[in-house]
Design an enzyme around this catalytic site. Structure first.
Site, PDB file in Angstrom:
ATOM      1  N   GLY A 137      -9.918   4.047   1.006  1.00 56.77           N
ATOM      2  CA  GLY A 137     -10.010   5.069  -0.030  1.00 56.77           C
ATOM      3  C   GLY A 137     -10.366   4.436  -1.363  1.00 56.77           C
ATOM      4  O   GLY A 137      -9.969   3.300  -1.640  1.00 56.77           O
ATOM      5  N   GLN A 191     -11.460   3.655 -10.323  1.00 56.80           N
ATOM      6  CA  GLN A 191     -11.369   2.236  -9.962  1.00 56.80           C
ATOM      7  C   GLN A 191     -12.665   1.481 -10.199  1.00 56.80           C
ATOM      8  O   GLN A 191     -12.659   0.255 -10.266  1.00 56.80           O
ATOM      9  CB  GLN A 191     -10.972   2.096  -8.478  1.00 56.80           C
ATOM     10  N   CYS A 197      -3.731  -1.112  -2.338  1.00 60.37           N
ATOM     11  CA  CYS A 197      -4.730  -0.551  -3.240  1.00 60.37           C
ATOM     12  C   CYS A 197      -5.758  -1.622  -3.545  1.00 60.37           C
ATOM     13  O   CYS A 197      -5.385  -2.767  -3.812  1.00 60.37           O
ATOM     14  CB  CYS A 197      -4.051  -0.086  -4.536  1.00 60.37           C
ATOM     15  N   LEU A 198      -7.030  -1.246  -3.536  1.00 58.56           N
ATOM     16  CA  LEU A 198      -8.080  -2.215  -3.863  1.00 58.56           C
ATOM     17  C   LEU A 198      -7.937  -2.726  -5.290  1.00 58.56           C
ATOM     18  O   LEU A 198      -8.421  -3.808  -5.606  1.00 58.56           O
ATOM     19  CB  LEU A 198      -9.460  -1.580  -3.664  1.00 58.56           C
ATOM     20  N   HIS A 212      -2.614   9.333  -3.042  1.00 59.16           N
ATOM     21  CA  HIS A 212      -2.801   8.038  -3.716  1.00 59.16           C
ATOM     22  C   HIS A 212      -4.067   8.064  -4.582  1.00 59.16           C
ATOM     23  O   HIS A 212      -4.054   7.616  -5.732  1.00 59.16           O
ATOM     24  CB  HIS A 212      -2.876   6.937  -2.640  1.00 59.16           C
ATOM     25  N   GLU A 213      -5.152   8.613  -4.024  1.00 55.61           N
ATOM     26  CA  GLU A 213      -6.430   8.614  -4.753  1.00 55.61           C
ATOM     27  C   GLU A 213      -6.422   9.619  -5.913  1.00 55.61           C
ATOM     28  O   GLU A 213      -6.990   9.349  -6.980  1.00 55.61           O
ATOM     29  CB  GLU A 213      -7.599   8.898  -3.798  1.00 55.61           C
ATOM     30  N   HIS A 259      -4.965   8.107  -8.898  1.00 51.26           N
ATOM     31  CA  HIS A 259      -5.907   7.285  -9.676  1.00 51.26           C
ATOM     32  C   HIS A 259      -6.634   8.130 -10.727  1.00 51.26           C
ATOM     33  O   HIS A 259      -6.824   7.696 -11.862  1.00 51.26           O
ATOM     34  CB  HIS A 259      -6.960   6.646  -8.771  1.00 51.26           C
TER      35      HIS A 259
HETATM   36  C1  QAP Z   1      -5.214   3.584  -0.536  1.00 53.80           C
HETATM   37  O1  QAP Z   1      -6.186   1.503  -0.130  1.00 53.80           O
HETATM   38  C2  QAP Z   1      -4.181   3.682   0.552  1.00 53.80           C
HETATM   39  O2  QAP Z   1      -4.441  -5.351  -0.994  1.00 53.80           O
HETATM   40  C3  QAP Z   1      -6.472   2.873  -0.117  1.00 53.80           C
HETATM   41  O3  QAP Z   1      -6.211  -7.258  -0.411  1.00 53.80           O
HETATM   42  C4  QAP Z   1      -3.545   2.560   1.058  1.00 53.80           C
HETATM   43  O4  QAP Z   1      -8.136   0.933   0.783  1.00 53.80           O
HETATM   44  C5  QAP Z   1      -3.829   4.893   1.029  1.00 53.80           C
HETATM   45  C6  QAP Z   1      -7.117  -3.254   0.334  1.00 53.80           C
HETATM   46  C7  QAP Z   1      -2.591   2.681   2.053  1.00 53.80           C
HETATM   47  C8  QAP Z   1      -2.892   5.022   2.016  1.00 53.80           C
HETATM   48  C9  QAP Z   1      -2.268   3.922   2.532  1.00 53.80           C
HETATM   49  C10 QAP Z   1      -5.922  -3.641  -0.232  1.00 53.80           C
HETATM   50  C11 QAP Z   1      -8.037  -4.251   0.634  1.00 53.80           C
HETATM   51  C12 QAP Z   1      -7.466  -1.855   0.561  1.00 53.80           C
HETATM   52  C13 QAP Z   1      -5.626  -4.975  -0.450  1.00 53.80           C
HETATM   53  C14 QAP Z   1      -7.083   0.579   0.321  1.00 53.80           C
HETATM   54  C15 QAP Z   1      -6.551  -5.961  -0.152  1.00 53.80           C
HETATM   55  C16 QAP Z   1      -7.760  -5.589   0.404  1.00 53.80           C
HETATM   56  C17 QAP Z   1      -6.684  -0.825   0.160  1.00 53.80           C
HETATM   57 CO    CO Z   2      -5.682   2.694  -4.966  1.00 57.53          CO
END
Ligand code: QAP
Ligand code: CO
Length: 168
Positions: A46, A51, A92-93, A134-135, A138
């Site tokens: 996501g 971001q 989270c990215l 979550h999004e 943001h």
């Molecule tokens: C949000 O998160 C989310 O720490 C999206 O080193 C996360 O795409 C929603 C990511 C969990 C629901 C559950 C995170 C990539 C990606 C990192 C992501 C990383 C590399 C996170």
């Molecule tokens: Co995020």
């Protein structure tokens, strides 16, 4: 298409509130495509426009293994269908390398425009419900670390600042 730079916590630009998209035009579509390319390359599930430092209410999501089920949410609205709390280990990215448990309502109804500006509506629970909430956070300048204790948030902040300094 282009891979965009992803802002990282505690960058103050992640705190801006995104404005509604008035018309879904070619610029919006190009941004959506670049956001997908950026998210798939990361890789992530996501990404919100905030971001990538664009302060418009645009979200891209793809929860599929094969990365072939793109979901675009423009001007999303959420209604809680079941306020019962559910926990999920979120990442989270914009907070790379950190995962923490967050509690949110378990079921929601989502209304949003798609990539063509058409109105769509669906119900979500499980990972999709977590991801949409979550999004949308943001877009309101909020991050999952805001749900943690001050001590945990500060520890993550200090570690990321140190990493960012060593990269710069
Ligand atoms: C949000 O998160 C989310 O720490 C999206 O080193 C996360 O795409 C929603 C990511 C969990 C629901 C559950 C995170 C990539 C990606 C990192 C992501 C990383 C590399 C996170
Ligand atoms: Co995020």
């Amino acid at each position: 298409m282009a891979i965009l730079e992803i802002l990282e916590f505690p960058d103050p630009r992640l705190r801006k509130r995104a404005e509604p998209v008035e018309t879904v035009d070619a610029t919006t579509m190009r941004l959506v495509d670049d956001m997908f390319e950026t998210m798939y390359a990361a890789p992530g599930i996501g990404l919100a426009a905030t971001q990538v430092d664009v302060h418009r209410r645009i979200i891209v999501i793809d929860l599929s293994e094969e990365k072939n089920q793109p979901l675009v949410l423009i001007n999303p609205e959420v209604e809680v269908l079941d306020p019962q709390a559910e926990t999920y280990d979120e990442g989270c990215l914009s907070v790379p390398g950190f995962y923490e448990t967050v509690i949110r309502p378990r079921a929601i109804r989502v209304t949003a425009q798609d990539r063509n500006g058409e109105q769509q509506e669906f119900e979500a629970e499980g990972l999709l419900a977590v991801c949409v909430q979550h999004e949308i956070d943001h877009l309101d300048g909020k991050l999952f670390v805001d749900y943690l204790s001050t001590v945990k948030r500060q520890r993550i902040r200090n570690k990321l600042l140190k990493q960012q300094r060593s990269k710069a």
